[in-house]
Design a protein around this motif. Structure first.
Motif, PDB file in Angstrom:
ATOM      1  N   ASP A   2      34.596  -6.623-116.504  1.00 26.70           N
ATOM      2  CA  ASP A   2      35.065  -5.013-115.834  1.00 26.70           C
ATOM      3  C   ASP A   2      34.019  -3.783-116.972  1.00 26.70           C
ATOM      4  O   ASP A   2      34.230  -4.446-117.932  1.00 26.70           O
ATOM      5  CB  ASP A   2      36.073  -4.887-115.449  1.00 26.70           C
ATOM      6  N   TYR A   3      33.380  -3.468-115.763  1.00 28.33           N
ATOM      7  CA  TYR A   3      32.598  -1.788-116.897  1.00 28.33           C
ATOM      8  C   TYR A   3      33.675  -0.739-116.513  1.00 28.33           C
ATOM      9  O   TYR A   3      33.875  -0.489-115.455  1.00 28.33           O
ATOM     10  CB  TYR A   3      31.568  -2.078-116.499  1.00 28.33           C
ATOM     11  N   GLU A   4      34.008  -0.516-117.397  1.00 29.00           N
ATOM     12  CA  GLU A   4      34.452   0.900-117.756  1.00 29.00           C
ATOM     13  C   GLU A   4      33.404   2.552-117.476  1.00 29.00           C
ATOM     14  O   GLU A   4      33.171   3.293-116.961  1.00 29.00           O
ATOM     15  CB  GLU A   4      35.146   1.387-118.441  1.00 29.00           C
ATOM     16  N   TYR A   5      31.785   1.914-118.181  1.00 33.58           N
ATOM     17  CA  TYR A   5      31.270   3.154-118.345  1.00 33.58           C
ATOM     18  C   TYR A   5      29.865   2.995-118.015  1.00 33.58           C
ATOM     19  O   TYR A   5      28.803   3.509-118.198  1.00 33.58           O
ATOM     20  CB  TYR A   5      31.169   3.609-119.732  1.00 33.58           C
ATOM     21  N   ILE A   6      29.475   2.084-116.976  1.00 36.62           N
ATOM     22  CA  ILE A   6      28.421   1.604-116.645  1.00 36.62           C
ATOM     23  C   ILE A   6      28.665   1.068-115.255  1.00 36.62           C
ATOM     24  O   ILE A   6      29.798   0.159-114.691  1.00 36.62           O
ATOM     25  CB  ILE A   6      27.226   0.384-116.993  1.00 36.62           C
ATOM     26  N   LEU A   7      27.526   0.772-114.555  1.00 37.16           N
ATOM     27  CA  LEU A   7      27.273   0.578-113.634  1.00 37.16           C
ATOM     28  C   LEU A   7      26.630  -0.316-112.792  1.00 37.16           C
ATOM     29  O   LEU A   7      25.837  -0.832-113.128  1.00 37.16           O
ATOM     30  CB  LEU A   7      27.129   1.687-112.266  1.00 37.16           C
ATOM     31  N   ASN A  20      27.274   5.891-116.636  1.00 40.99           N
ATOM     32  CA  ASN A  20      28.075   6.000-116.341  1.00 40.99           C
ATOM     33  C   ASN A  20      28.750   7.697-116.532  1.00 40.99           C
ATOM     34  O   ASN A  20      30.265   6.893-116.793  1.00 40.99           O
ATOM     35  CB  ASN A  20      28.553   5.351-114.912  1.00 40.99           C
ATOM     36  N   ARG A  21      27.864   8.366-117.238  1.00 35.87           N
ATOM     37  CA  ARG A  21      29.423   9.118-117.883  1.00 35.87           C
ATOM     38  C   ARG A  21      28.496  10.343-117.319  1.00 35.87           C
ATOM     39  O   ARG A  21      27.815  10.688-118.341  1.00 35.87           O
ATOM     40  CB  ARG A  21      29.589   9.383-119.512  1.00 35.87           C
ATOM     41  N   PRO A  22      28.243  10.814-115.979  1.00 36.30           N
ATOM     42  CA  PRO A  22      27.780  12.128-116.182  1.00 36.30           C
ATOM     43  C   PRO A  22      27.643  13.153-116.646  1.00 36.30           C
ATOM     44  O   PRO A  22      27.053  14.259-116.803  1.00 36.30           O
ATOM     45  CB  PRO A  22      27.259  12.086-114.460  1.00 36.30           C
ATOM     46  N   ALA A  23      29.144  13.539-116.825  1.00 35.02           N
ATOM     47  CA  ALA A  23      29.526  15.045-117.226  1.00 35.02           C
ATOM     48  C   ALA A  23      29.326  15.160-118.984  1.00 35.02           C
ATOM     49  O   ALA A  23      29.012  15.498-118.986  1.00 35.02           O
ATOM     50  CB  ALA A  23      31.001  14.767-116.987  1.00 35.02           C
ATOM     51  N   THR A  55      19.335   2.422-116.237  1.00 38.34           N
ATOM     52  CA  THR A  55      18.731   3.936-115.417  1.00 38.34           C
ATOM     53  C   THR A  55      20.108   4.845-115.862  1.00 38.34           C
ATOM     54  O   THR A  55      20.966   4.181-116.822  1.00 38.34           O
ATOM     55  CB  THR A  55      18.773   4.103-113.999  1.00 38.34           C
ATOM     56  N   GLY A  56      19.874   6.702-115.367  1.00 39.69           N
ATOM     57  CA  GLY A  56      21.482   7.091-115.781  1.00 39.69           C
ATOM     58  C   GLY A  56      21.473   8.146-114.108  1.00 39.69           C
ATOM     59  O   GLY A  56      21.484   8.250-113.903  1.00 39.69           O
ATOM     60  N   ALA A  57      23.632   7.658-114.379  1.00 39.11           N
ATOM     61  CA  ALA A  57      23.636   8.491-113.394  1.00 39.11           C
ATOM     62  C   ALA A  57      23.397  10.411-113.893  1.00 39.11           C
ATOM     63  O   ALA A  57      23.881  10.283-114.795  1.00 39.11           O
ATOM     64  CB  ALA A  57      25.379   8.103-113.511  1.00 39.11           C
ATOM     65  N   GLY A  58      23.209  11.054-112.029  1.00 40.27           N
ATOM     66  CA  GLY A  58      23.217  12.461-112.225  1.00 40.27           C
ATOM     67  C   GLY A  58      21.929  12.611-112.638  1.00 40.27           C
ATOM     68  O   GLY A  58      20.699  12.349-113.053  1.00 40.27           O
ATOM     69  N   CYS A  62      20.177   9.732-120.692  1.00 38.27           N
ATOM     70  CA  CYS A  62      20.627   9.399-121.737  1.00 38.27           C
ATOM     71  C   CYS A  62      20.383  10.764-122.722  1.00 38.27           C
ATOM     72  O   CYS A  62      19.213  10.750-123.014  1.00 38.27           O
ATOM     73  CB  CYS A  62      21.155   8.407-122.798  1.00 38.27           C
ATOM     74  N   ALA A  63      21.482  11.766-122.814  1.00 37.63           N
ATOM     75  CA  ALA A  63      20.915  13.089-123.964  1.00 37.63           C
ATOM     76  C   ALA A  63      21.544  12.401-125.857  1.00 37.63           C
ATOM     77  O   ALA A  63      21.684  13.407-126.027  1.00 37.63           O
ATOM     78  CB  ALA A  63      22.468  13.824-123.370  1.00 37.63           C
TER      79      ALA A  63
END
Length: 264
Positions: A2-7, A20-23, A55-58, A62-63
């Motif tokens: 299970d992943y928390e920070y990626i899809l 997957n940390r778009p905020a 790739t990145g969400a949002g 990646c910043a």
């Protein structure tokens, strides 16, 4: 796992891995980086996966590193201690991605800075949407590259361009980065997913061990003399000559048909 920070999603031969940390503009925590490396390792063990797409969400790819977490001194550690806990494991995760036997493709959808750029530098091929922008940005906050940027960036785009990005802290467009040689394909934003998927579909038709050997040779050549690199190429060809895929490829050429590679 299970992943928390990626899809993670498999689409045909492609494993799509989305930060997957778009905020937080998909900024890199140590946990996120470790999940990325774990996803790549799992993909290597799956014969149905022929390449990974990052790739990145949002609105960002990646910043960079999560500077809020690194700069938070509430745990009683010094900044040097916190950096020493963060940077070596981050580098190990990046190295795991760079040295994967699978082709790793960056589908850059937006802002890509600092550690995000360092992550892209570990990928084999880079497809970028027109609006994406790239920068080193460490100098803007009194930092230095710590994820391999000072080593990989000059090798990918040349010393002068790398120094300019690193020292000014500015950003350049995806089109400029294509001219510099890091971006291999430039597409409209709405075409990014389809273009990355099409690239993997094309790679899936090739020999999996053949592509792995190519990656190995190119990477080794960066640190080798011409003489050593040429010797390594011949030695690798001798090893690959024992595979079923090279036999099948030559047979397909003779018979004027499409090869059906079987080695996994």
């Amino acid at each position: 796992m299970d992943y928390e920070y990626i899809l993670v999603e498999q689409r045909g031969p492609a494993l799509w891995v989305t930060l997957n940390r778009p905020a937080a503009l998909n900024s890199l925590s140590l946990a996120l980086a470790e999940e990325l490396a774990a996803a790549i390792e799992a993909a290597e063990a799956d014969a149905t996966v022929r390449a990974c797409i990052l790739t990145g969400a949002g609105r960002a790819f990646c910043a960079g590193a999560d500077l809020l977490a690194i700069g938070d001194g509430t745990g009683g550690q010094t900044l040097a201690e916190r950096l020493n806990l963060f940077l070596p494991p981050l580098g190990q995760a990046f190295n795991r991605i760079e040295t994967s036997r699978l082709p790793i493709i960056a589908a850059v959808n937006g802002l890509t800075l600092a550690g995000g750029l360092e992550l892209v530098l570990c990928c084999d091929l880079v497809i970028a949407a027109h609006p994406a922008r790239f920068g080193d940005a460490h100098a803007n906050y009194g930092l230095l590259p710590g994820g391999g940027g000072s080593v990989r960036l000059p090798r990918k785009i040349g010393e002068a361009r790398a120094k300019h990005l690193m020292m000014t802290g500015g950003t350049i467009s995806a089109a400029e980065m294509k001219e510099a040689g890091l971006v291999t394909q430039l597409v409209a934003p709405e075409d990014l997913i389809a273009a990355a998927q099409a690239l993997v579909e094309s790679l899936a038709e090739k020999s999996r061990p053949g592509l792995a050997y190519m990656k190995q040779l190119v990477r080794a050549a960066q640190d080798s003399s011409l003489e050593v690199g040429l010797r390594q190429e011949l030695e690798t060809m001798a090893a690959y000559a024992l595979s079923n895929d090279i036999v099948e490829g030559l047979a397909a050429f003779r018979e004027k048909r499409k090869p059906d590679f079987s080695d996994r």
